[in-house]
Scaffold this motif. Structure first.
Motif, short mmCIF file in Angstrom:
data_model
loop_
_atom_site.label_atom_id
_atom_site.label_comp_id
_atom_site.label_asym_id
_atom_site.label_seq_id
_atom_site.Cartn_x
_atom_site.Cartn_y
_atom_site.Cartn_z
N GLU A 60 3.50 -13.20 -4.84
CA GLU A 60 3.39 -11.84 -5.35
C GLU A 60 1.91 -11.47 -5.36
O GLU A 60 1.07 -12.23 -5.80
N GLY A 61 1.59 -10.31 -4.86
CA GLY A 61 0.20 -9.89 -4.79
C GLY A 61 -0.44 -10.20 -3.45
O GLY A 61 -1.62 -9.96 -3.26
N SER A 62 0.33 -10.73 -2.49
CA SER A 62 -0.22 -11.00 -1.17
C SER A 62 -0.41 -9.70 -0.39
O SER A 62 -1.09 -9.71 0.62
N ILE A 63 0.22 -8.65 -0.84
CA ILE A 63 0.04 -7.33 -0.23
C ILE A 63 -0.51 -6.40 -1.32
O ILE A 63 0.08 -6.29 -2.38
N PRO A 64 -1.64 -5.75 -1.06
CA PRO A 64 -2.20 -4.82 -2.06
C PRO A 64 -1.21 -3.70 -2.40
O PRO A 64 -0.37 -3.32 -1.58
N MET A 65 -1.31 -3.18 -3.63
CA MET A 65 -0.36 -2.18 -4.11
C MET A 65 -0.32 -0.94 -3.23
O MET A 65 0.75 -0.38 -2.98
N GLU A 66 -1.47 -0.51 -2.75
CA GLU A 66 -1.53 0.70 -1.93
C GLU A 66 -0.78 0.52 -0.62
O GLU A 66 -0.03 1.40 -0.19
N TRP A 67 -0.95 -0.66 0.01
CA TRP A 67 -0.25 -0.93 1.25
C TRP A 67 1.24 -1.13 0.99
O TRP A 67 2.08 -0.75 1.81
N TRP A 70 2.84 2.17 0.91
CA TRP A 70 2.98 2.75 2.24
C TRP A 70 4.16 2.10 2.97
O TRP A 70 4.96 2.79 3.60
N ILE A 71 4.27 0.77 2.89
CA ILE A 71 5.37 0.06 3.56
C ILE A 71 6.72 0.54 3.05
O ILE A 71 7.66 0.73 3.81
N ARG A 72 6.84 0.74 1.74
CA ARG A 72 8.11 1.14 1.14
C ARG A 72 8.39 2.64 1.26
O ARG A 72 9.43 3.12 0.82
N GLY A 73 7.44 3.40 1.82
CA GLY A 73 7.66 4.82 2.04
C GLY A 73 7.38 5.69 0.83
O GLY A 73 7.79 6.85 0.80
N ARG A 74 6.71 5.16 -0.18
CA ARG A 74 6.39 5.96 -1.36
C ARG A 74 5.17 6.85 -1.13
O ARG A 74 4.87 7.70 -1.94
N ARG A 75 4.47 6.61 -0.05
CA ARG A 75 3.35 7.47 0.33
C ARG A 75 3.41 7.69 1.83
O ARG A 75 3.85 6.82 2.58
N LYS A 76 2.96 8.86 2.26
CA LYS A 76 3.07 9.21 3.68
C LYS A 76 1.96 8.60 4.52
O LYS A 76 2.20 8.09 5.60
N GLU A 77 0.73 8.67 4.02
CA GLU A 77 -0.41 8.19 4.78
C GLU A 77 -0.84 6.80 4.33
O GLU A 77 -0.77 6.49 3.14
N PRO A 78 -1.29 5.96 5.24
CA PRO A 78 -1.79 4.64 4.83
C PRO A 78 -3.09 4.79 4.03
O PRO A 78 -3.82 5.77 4.20
N PRO A 79 -3.38 3.85 3.17
CA PRO A 79 -4.58 3.97 2.33
C PRO A 79 -5.86 3.80 3.16
O PRO A 79 -5.90 3.05 4.13
N SER A 80 -6.89 4.51 2.74
CA SER A 80 -8.19 4.40 3.41
C SER A 80 -9.00 3.27 2.76
O SER A 80 -8.70 2.84 1.64
N ILE A 81 -10.02 2.84 3.44
CA ILE A 81 -10.88 1.77 2.90
C ILE A 81 -11.56 2.23 1.63
O ILE A 81 -11.67 1.47 0.66
N GLU A 82 -12.01 3.49 1.60
CA GLU A 82 -12.67 4.03 0.40
C GLU A 82 -11.72 4.02 -0.80
O GLU A 82 -12.12 3.65 -1.90
N GLU A 83 -10.47 4.39 -0.56
CA GLU A 83 -9.48 4.39 -1.64
C GLU A 83 -9.23 2.98 -2.16
O GLU A 83 -9.16 2.75 -3.37
N LEU A 84 -9.12 2.02 -1.25
CA LEU A 84 -8.89 0.63 -1.64
C LEU A 84 -10.06 0.10 -2.48
O LEU A 84 -9.85 -0.55 -3.51
N LEU A 85 -11.29 0.37 -2.05
CA LEU A 85 -12.47 -0.09 -2.78
C LEU A 85 -12.56 0.56 -4.16
O LEU A 85 -12.88 -0.10 -5.15
N ASN A 87 -10.07 1.80 -6.00
CA ASN A 87 -9.01 1.26 -6.87
C ASN A 87 -9.33 -0.16 -7.32
O ASN A 87 -9.06 -0.52 -8.47
N GLU A 88 -9.91 -0.97 -6.44
CA GLU A 88 -10.27 -2.34 -6.81
C GLU A 88 -11.36 -2.35 -7.89
O GLU A 88 -11.28 -3.11 -8.85
N SER A 89 -12.35 -1.47 -7.75
CA SER A 89 -13.41 -1.42 -8.76
C SER A 89 -12.86 -0.93 -10.11
O SER A 89 -13.26 -1.43 -11.16
N SER A 90 -11.95 0.03 -10.08
CA SER A 90 -11.38 0.52 -11.34
C SER A 90 -10.52 -0.56 -12.01
O SER A 90 -10.53 -0.70 -13.23
N ARG A 91 -9.82 -1.37 -11.21
CA ARG A 91 -9.04 -2.49 -11.78
C ARG A 91 -9.96 -3.52 -12.42
O ARG A 91 -9.66 -4.06 -13.49
N GLU A 92 -11.10 -3.79 -11.79
CA GLU A 92 -12.07 -4.73 -12.36
C GLU A 92 -12.65 -4.20 -13.67
O GLU A 92 -12.83 -4.94 -14.63
#
Length: 163
Positions: A60-67, A70-85, A87-92
């Motif tokens: 569990e957690g081998s796939i980031p939440m944003e991806w 996208w895989i499950r179809g809950r979002r239309k566009e794949p996440p950008s690198i800026e969005e991933l970074l 979200n990761e900083s806000s989680r930290e």
């Protein structure tokens, strides 16, 4: 042109479009909607190619939440690198704030114990698990004990004389 592309797809197998790769090395692909030679429409699919291909190594957690969204179809566009970074900083930040709050709470509780405002938690009297056959039963010591008016004999047995 699209008819030629569809013929090539059918002839050479499924064409998948590489959408992105995450920081763990997982690769994400989109298989576009296509028609079969019978005219049936096959809907678009989203797939992930895991970095560690062995299924038993997946955790569990081998796939980031944003991806995952996208895989499950809950979002239309794949996440950008800026969005991933971002979200990761806000989680930290949330993790560090939670640690700070927990430390403050522990310090306040220790202060209240010291001042006598809060009773210290009672120690567990019963030992073992509730499903065990010996749960709640008295354990006998080797040494006899005595407290006030109660006497509890030990498990002493008289020695047998061997001549």
């Amino acid at each position: 042109m699209s008819r030629i592309a569809a013929i090539l797809r059918r002839g050479f197998g499924v064409v998948r479009e590489h959408v992105g790769t995450d920081h763990l090395g997982n690769k994400y692909y989109l298989i576009p909607e296509q028609k079969t030679w019978t005219g049936r429409i096959v809907r678009a699919k989203r797939i992930v190619e895991a970095a560690n291909a062995k299924e038993y190594e997946y955790m569990e957690g081998s796939i980031p939440m944003e991806w995952d969204a996208w895989i499950r179809g809950r979002r239309k566009e794949p996440p950008s690198i800026e969005e991933l970074l971002k979200n990761e900083s806000s989680r930290e930040q949330i993790k560090t704030k939670a640690k700070e709050v927990e430390e403050k709470d522990r310090a306040l509780l220790a202060k209240e114990y010291k001042e006598g405002l809060v009773a210290t938690p009672a120690s567990t009297v019963a030992k073992g698990h509730a499903a065990a056959t010996s749960f709640g039963k008295q354990e006998f010591n080797e040494e006899p004990t005595s407290t006030a008016n109660t006497f509890q004999p030990g498990s002493w047995m008289p020695t047998s004389k061997k001549d």
